[in-house]
Scaffold this active site. Structure first.
Site, short mmCIF file in Angstrom:
data_model
loop_
_atom_site.label_atom_id
_atom_site.label_comp_id
_atom_site.label_asym_id
_atom_site.label_seq_id
_atom_site.Cartn_x
_atom_site.Cartn_y
_atom_site.Cartn_z
N TYR A 1 -51.99 13.44 -23.68
CA TYR A 1 -53.15 12.89 -23.16
C TYR A 1 -53.00 13.00 -21.43
O TYR A 1 -52.00 12.97 -20.80
CB TYR A 1 -53.39 11.32 -23.12
CG TYR A 1 -54.80 10.64 -22.60
CD1 TYR A 1 -55.77 11.00 -23.28
CD2 TYR A 1 -54.54 9.75 -21.57
CE1 TYR A 1 -57.04 10.63 -22.44
CE2 TYR A 1 -56.05 9.19 -21.20
CZ TYR A 1 -56.98 9.83 -21.65
OH TYR A 1 -58.33 9.01 -21.12
N VAL B 1 -59.62 3.98 -28.32
CA VAL B 1 -59.10 2.60 -28.17
C VAL B 1 -57.82 2.63 -29.12
O VAL B 1 -58.04 2.90 -30.38
CB VAL B 1 -60.07 1.73 -28.64
CG1 VAL B 1 -59.36 0.17 -28.69
CG2 VAL B 1 -61.37 1.64 -27.80
N ASP C 1 -36.80 4.30 -38.22
CA ASP C 1 -36.72 4.75 -36.91
C ASP C 1 -36.52 6.21 -36.71
O ASP C 1 -35.66 6.96 -36.93
CB ASP C 1 -35.23 4.14 -36.17
CG ASP C 1 -35.20 4.42 -34.67
OD1 ASP C 1 -36.14 5.00 -34.07
OD2 ASP C 1 -34.27 4.19 -34.24
N TYR D 1 -51.33 6.50 -14.86
CA TYR D 1 -51.31 7.21 -15.96
C TYR D 1 -50.48 8.38 -15.75
O TYR D 1 -49.36 8.86 -15.72
CB TYR D 1 -52.27 7.25 -16.95
CG TYR D 1 -52.24 7.82 -18.23
CD1 TYR D 1 -51.80 7.00 -19.37
CD2 TYR D 1 -51.80 9.12 -18.53
CE1 TYR D 1 -51.42 7.31 -20.37
CE2 TYR D 1 -51.57 9.51 -19.74
CZ TYR D 1 -51.28 8.61 -20.82
OH TYR D 1 -51.02 9.07 -22.12
N GLY E 1 -53.51 5.33 -34.58
CA GLY E 1 -53.86 6.14 -33.47
C GLY E 1 -54.06 7.58 -34.00
O GLY E 1 -54.61 8.00 -35.03
N TYR E 2 -53.70 8.52 -33.06
CA TYR E 2 -53.78 9.80 -33.33
C TYR E 2 -52.72 10.49 -34.49
O TYR E 2 -53.10 11.39 -35.14
CB TYR E 2 -53.56 10.67 -31.82
CG TYR E 2 -54.94 10.58 -31.15
CD1 TYR E 2 -56.01 11.69 -31.53
CD2 TYR E 2 -54.73 9.77 -30.17
CE1 TYR E 2 -57.17 11.57 -30.62
CE2 TYR E 2 -55.96 9.75 -29.16
CZ TYR E 2 -57.19 10.36 -29.82
OH TYR E 2 -58.43 10.46 -28.76
N GLY F 1 -44.68 9.68 -36.65
CA GLY F 1 -45.63 8.70 -35.93
C GLY F 1 -46.92 8.75 -36.48
O GLY F 1 -47.90 8.93 -35.91
N SER F 2 -46.94 8.40 -37.99
CA SER F 2 -48.16 8.51 -38.62
C SER F 2 -49.05 7.38 -39.12
O SER F 2 -49.87 7.61 -39.75
CB SER F 2 -47.65 9.13 -40.11
OG SER F 2 -46.64 8.25 -40.76
#
Length: 402
Positions: free
Chosen positions: A231, A281, A114, A241, A55-56, A51-52
């Site tokens: 998070y 964000v 995927d 959340y 975001g984080y 997942g690169s």
């Protein structure tokens, strides 16, 4: 190569095109924000980032390269350019990250596909065996709307819903002219199936499957460490959340970390943790009711004291590589969000939240910053980029064998 002028077109917080030059500049800015490399004894560690491209996960990739000098593999799922549309922003960010890695002499393979599939896990295992040997670190940062279970073929879809009863909250929206509006929205409660499916997508099942896949092939190095990014957030957003379907998935992720930690300690003297990051964000967070308003107000309180993802992930890498002691809470979670959940900060944000209206929001929240950050996700509103000039959209995916 195709060149054209790209202007921002959006539906709410979702942009239809991305700007390659802007995305590349953002990656350069993130790289430059990383402090001088830490001292890493011996060979550069081998890392896998799942997942690169956003975001984080993007911050983890860049911080790992620039701070630690990692080599290894990054995995993401992005769409390339077509005759009518640009590539996704993550495609352009990955190309820019690959170029910086090449310039700095870091061997990194970028795979597109995927991450939930066994085919991608097989491909990663093959590349590890052929090019890098055993894996020292794995950072898991996957946010996806759906997942197909490789064992059963069942496809699960995640849901953004409260648990138990309907949830009503303030939220922030912008009209077509960019005028902000504070309004209330209500979200119906989740069914048991909603909860089960969200946990199946965003819980720890796939993270554990990655570890199993690599361990079975004896590709985990002694002392291997893994972190899944998570998070918690403010009590102001708890209902949708942490106490909602996503929170159920995060609890499953944390339970998975405890299970994996016990196994890895026995298997290779390794460890597994979740890393609780602070607010930012991102393309994922802007889809959650109330989060946009909360983050804008948080920025209004903190200003430049708000800690960006690249700084947080630099801290995580320092802890994973023992440059700094691992700093965990009572639940063995690495906490990178103390600046956000500080009681004085939360009290100030809550006061602003309670009084936020369409009429008062511009003085309570930093909306100029928030609006620019949303655009920057897609390569727009980046200083130094001439958006009136044609730019090349046909940027190739990084060559996996270079």
């Amino acid at each position: 190569m195709s060149e054209r002028v790209i202007t921002p077109r959006s539906r709410g917080f979702l942009f239809l095109d991305s700007h390659p030059a802007g995305c590349a500049r953002l990656v350069q800015e993130m790289w430059q924000a990383v402090p001088a490399p830490s001292e890493v004894p011996g060979d550069a560690p081998v890392a896998l980032i799942v997942g690169s491209s956003a975001g984080y996960g993007l911050a983890a990739t860049i911080a790992g390269l620039a701070r630690v000098g990692i080599r290894g593999i990054s995995v993401c799922f992005e769409k390339g350019p077509t005759e009518r549309r640009t590539a996704t922003a993550g495609w352009y960010r990955t190309a820019a990250t690959a170029e910086l890695a090449r310039q700095h002499g870091h061997e990194m393979v970028f795979l597109n596909g995927d991450a939930f599939s066994d085919a991608m896990k097989d491909q990663v295992a093959e590349v590890l065996r052929e090019r890098f040997g055993r894996l020292d670190h794995l950072i898991y940062s996957v946010a996806a709307p759906r997942r197909t279970d490789p064992d059963t073929g069942a496809t699960y879809a995640s849901a953004l819903k409260p648990i138990g009863e309907a949830y009503r909250t303030k939220t922030l929206a912008f009209d077509s002219d960019g005028t902000p509006e504070v309004k209330e929205v209500e979200t119906a409660p989740a069914t048991d199936d909603d909860i089960e499916q969200t946990v199946a997508v965003m819980g720890g099942a796939d993270w554990e499957r990655w570890i199993d896949h690599l361990a079975e092939r004896e590709l985990l190095a002694d002392g291997f460490s893994t972190a899944a990014l998570s998070y918690i957030g403010s009590p102001l957003t708890d209902g949708i959340y942490r106490q909602g379907t996503i929170g159920a998935a995060k609890c499953h992720l944390e339970a998975t970390a405890r299970t994996l930690n016990e196994r890895l300690e026995k298997l290779v003297g390794g460890r597994a943790v979740t890393s609780v990051n602070g607010a930012a964000v991102t393309q994922s967070s802007t889809a959650i009711p109330g989060i946009a308003l909360y983050v804008g107000l948080l920025r209004g309180v903190l200003g430049d004291a708000m800690v960006p993802p690249i700084a947080q992930l630099t801290s995580l890498w320092d802890q994973l590589t023992d440059a700094r002691p691992l700093d965990v809470d009572d639940d063995d979670r690495v906490r990178l969000d103390s600046w956000e959940l500080n009681s004085a900060v939360q009290a100030a944000v809550t006061e602003r939240w309670d009084t936020a209206t369409t009429e008062s929001i511009t003085r309570l929240a930093d909306l100029d910053w928030f609006h620019a950050e949303v655009q920057r996700l897609y390569g727009f509103a980046v200083p130094g980029i001439d958006y009136s000039a044609p730019t090349t959209t046909q940027v190739p995916w990084p060559d996996a064998v270079s």
